[in-house]
Design a protein around this motif. Structure first.
Motif, PDB file in Angstrom:
ATOM      1  N   ALA A   1     -10.558 -22.133 -21.967  1.00 33.46           N
ATOM      2  CA  ALA A   1     -10.033 -23.498 -21.882  1.00 33.46           C
ATOM      3  C   ALA A   1     -10.696 -24.269 -20.743  1.00 33.46           C
ATOM      4  O   ALA A   1     -10.985 -25.471 -20.871  1.00 33.46           O
ATOM      5  N   ALA A   2     -10.953 -23.616 -19.613  1.00 35.25           N
ATOM      6  CA  ALA A   2     -11.612 -24.273 -18.490  1.00 35.25           C
ATOM      7  C   ALA A   2     -13.050 -24.654 -18.841  1.00 35.25           C
ATOM      8  O   ALA A   2     -13.516 -25.752 -18.504  1.00 35.25           O
ATOM      9  N   LYS A   3     -13.744 -23.782 -19.525  1.00 40.51           N
ATOM     10  CA  LYS A   3     -15.117 -24.092 -19.943  1.00 40.51           C
ATOM     11  C   LYS A   3     -15.138 -25.296 -20.870  1.00 40.51           C
ATOM     12  O   LYS A   3     -16.019 -26.163 -20.771  1.00 40.51           O
ATOM     13  N   ALA A   4     -14.179 -25.362 -21.774  1.00 42.27           N
ATOM     14  CA  ALA A   4     -14.129 -26.494 -22.701  1.00 42.27           C
ATOM     15  C   ALA A   4     -13.888 -27.802 -21.955  1.00 42.27           C
ATOM     16  O   ALA A   4     -14.493 -28.840 -22.264  1.00 42.27           O
ATOM     17  N   ALA A   5     -13.009 -27.789 -20.958  1.00 42.28           N
ATOM     18  CA  ALA A   5     -12.740 -29.000 -20.177  1.00 42.28           C
ATOM     19  C   ALA A   5     -13.965 -29.427 -19.387  1.00 42.28           C
ATOM     20  O   ALA A   5     -14.272 -30.630 -19.292  1.00 42.28           O
TER      21      ALA A   5
ATOM     22  N   GLU B   1     -10.228 -37.436 -17.885  1.00 46.11           N
ATOM     23  CA  GLU B   1      -8.997 -37.224 -18.623  1.00 46.11           C
ATOM     24  C   GLU B   1      -8.893 -35.798 -19.145  1.00 46.11           C
ATOM     25  O   GLU B   1      -7.810 -35.200 -19.130  1.00 46.11           O
ATOM     26  N   GLY B   2     -10.012 -35.234 -19.614  1.00 40.89           N
ATOM     27  CA  GLY B   2     -10.009 -33.852 -20.093  1.00 40.89           C
ATOM     28  C   GLY B   2      -9.719 -32.853 -18.993  1.00 40.89           C
ATOM     29  O   GLY B   2      -8.990 -31.872 -19.190  1.00 40.89           O
ATOM     30  N   LEU B   3     -10.270 -33.102 -17.809  1.00 43.91           N
ATOM     31  CA  LEU B   3     -10.011 -32.217 -16.679  1.00 43.91           C
ATOM     32  C   LEU B   3      -8.544 -32.282 -16.262  1.00 43.91           C
ATOM     33  O   LEU B   3      -7.915 -31.259 -15.986  1.00 43.91           O
ATOM     34  N   VAL B   4      -7.990 -33.480 -16.214  1.00 38.36           N
ATOM     35  CA  VAL B   4      -6.586 -33.642 -15.834  1.00 38.36           C
ATOM     36  C   VAL B   4      -5.672 -32.992 -16.868  1.00 38.36           C
ATOM     37  O   VAL B   4      -4.674 -32.343 -16.520  1.00 38.36           O
ATOM     38  N   ALA B   5      -6.015 -33.129 -18.150  1.00 37.00           N
ATOM     39  CA  ALA B   5      -5.196 -32.519 -19.205  1.00 37.00           C
ATOM     40  C   ALA B   5      -5.188 -30.999 -19.079  1.00 37.00           C
ATOM     41  O   ALA B   5      -4.152 -30.350 -19.294  1.00 37.00           O
ATOM     42  N   PHE B   6      -6.307 -30.401 -18.725  1.00 42.79           N
ATOM     43  CA  PHE B   6      -6.353 -28.950 -18.535  1.00 42.79           C
ATOM     44  C   PHE B   6      -5.478 -28.539 -17.362  1.00 42.79           C
ATOM     45  O   PHE B   6      -4.706 -27.566 -17.456  1.00 42.79           O
TER      46      PHE B   6
END
Length: 445
Positions: A119-123, A130-135
């Motif tokens: 999941a971290a790699k995907a973010a 926004e993707g980083l904050v969502a993770f």
């Protein structure tokens, strides 16, 4: 005289706009203070925009959730002008938070489980703030629940997992929510594992050697840290001491066979891991080899029933060989002892001394069908003078060999002589058989 006065008034009226209007234009063109506009004008006692911005930046700096990049940019803005404060709040804060988010997400690549890492790699690949904050707000917890579930299943499947850990883990798995799984690992697991560790150390006291018992008792008398240290390190040092003492006892045992003795000596000269392997498997394998050698010797020297049973055991597996040594050998000896003696063989046991005749009883007279009374030396003298008695001497040698074999069987009786005593006993039995033969003469002399 009135005209000059009028001219002066007119001149003053003409010059007044020229003096006033340029001053107004210059005032309008003058640069205004940064962060201040006509709308920023406040009444006396109200904070200015700069003061409001400075307070907002200080609030961000005091927030424990603020990252390193945000703190550095905030401190730089506070040291600058009102324009620096406004620029930080409008642009710099967002950029600094983006950097801190990427740093925070990157940490999970080293500390997270498989699902969290993916999941971290995907973010990070997505690249958006926004993707980083969502993770960080949701994605990592969902991925963590997946990792917790897999780790809990693996923990329950390990044979060394204690009873308390299994019961608590199975309960969390039945609930199967991210919160319940995380609560198990963060709160319940340390407590139930401590209880299981104490039970494990207590259990060792019943089967451990002297050194291990002393170390286990000392750990139980201390803190939980002492128990953990004992389980991780102390028990192995104590076991090594007990293993060395056990191998020395094997070497001191006279019943230890040559294969086991050689393997034990080699293990004693090696490291702790080698000594543990010897006691766990090497000793048993060496004793199996020694058992087969011993059964082979018994088959070679035993009577008919013993020989038959020994050979049958050798054709079987290791358990068959061991069963022969423990039970079959004695049963076969009993069969041989109860079997009728062949015709022409001595009736008394080779290892027994011949019954001496009373001195008052006269010696029997020699006849054609009974052996003469003189000793075996006289029979030997006759065999040197007549050719016919040479064959008789050969017959006597055959009888002696048969008696010697019976004597060896008796020497390997139920007492179970050691490895060193076996050969000596066979030699003594053979000598006794020769004495018996020398006191008898074949019929017809």
């Amino acid at each position: 005289m009135k005209l000059p006065r009028v001219s002066a008034v007119v001149a003053a009226a003409v010059l007044t706009p020229a003096v006033l209007f340029p001053s107004t234009a210059l005032a309008a063109d003058a640069p205004q203070p940064a962060g201040v506009s006509g709308s920023d004008t406040v009444s006396e006692g109200e904070p200015t925009q700069e003061e409001l911005d400075r307070a907002e930046v200080q609030k961000i700096l005091a927030d424990k959730e603020s990252g390193v990049s945000v703190r550095e940019a905030a401190e730089k803005a506070l040291a600058g002008t009102a324009a620096d404060l406004r620029h930080f709040l409008e642009v710099g804060l967002h950029d600094a938070r983006y950097i801190d988010c990427r740093v925070e997400v990157t940490k999970f690549l080293a500390t997270g489980g498989e699902a969290v890492k993916e999941a971290a790699k995907a973010a990070l690949r997505g690249g958006s703030y926004e993707g980083l904050v969502a993770f960080l707000k949701e994605g990592r917890y969902q991925a963590q629940a997946t990792d917790d579930r897999l780790e809990l299943v693996r923990l329950l499947g390990r044979p060394q997992t204690g009873r308390g850990v299994k019961e608590a883990g199975e309960k969390a798995l039945r609930i199967n929510t991210p919160a319940a799984l995380r609560h198990f690992f963060e709160v319940e697991l340390p407590k139930v594992r401590a209880d299981d560790d104490r039970v494990e150390v207590t259990r060792m006291l019943g089967t451990a050697g002297p050194a291990l018992q002393r170390a286990a008792s000392a750990a139980l008398s201390g803190t939980y840290a002492d128990i953990v240290k004992f389980l991780k390190e102390g028990q192995y040092a104590a076991r090594a001491e007990d293993d060395r003492a056990e191998i020395e006892r094997v070497l001191a045992d006279p019943q230890t066979g040559p294969h086991a003795r050689s393997a034990a000596q080699k293990a004693l000269e090696g490291d702790a891991a080698g000594r543990r392997r010897f006691l766990e498997s090497g000793l048993a394998a060496a004793r199996v080899s020694d058992n087969r050698v011993k059964v082979s010797q018994i088959a070679e020297n035993g009577g008919p029933a013993v020989r038959k049973a020994a050979l049958a055991a050798l054709e079987g597996d290791d358990q068959a060989v061991l069963a022969f040594l423990e039970q079959g050998w004695a049963a076969a000896r009993a069969v041989d002892a109860a079997a009728p003696k062949p015709t022409g063989q001595p009736t008394e046991r080779p290892t027994d001394r011949p019954t001496e005749q009373p001195r008052t009883t006269p010696a029997p007279q020699p006849t054609a069908t009974a052996p003469a009374a003189p000793a075996a030396v006289q029979a030997a003298d006759r065999t040197t003078t007549t050719g016919g008695t040479t064959a008789r001497a050969a017959t006597t040698g055959t009888t002696a060999d048969t008696v010697a074999r019976s004597g060896q069987l008796a020497a390997t009786g139920a007492d179970g002589l050691g490895w060193e005593a076996g050969a000596a006993a066979a030699a003594v039995a053979a000598g006794a058989a020769l004495v018996v033969v020398s006191r008898r003469r074949p019929a017809g002399d």
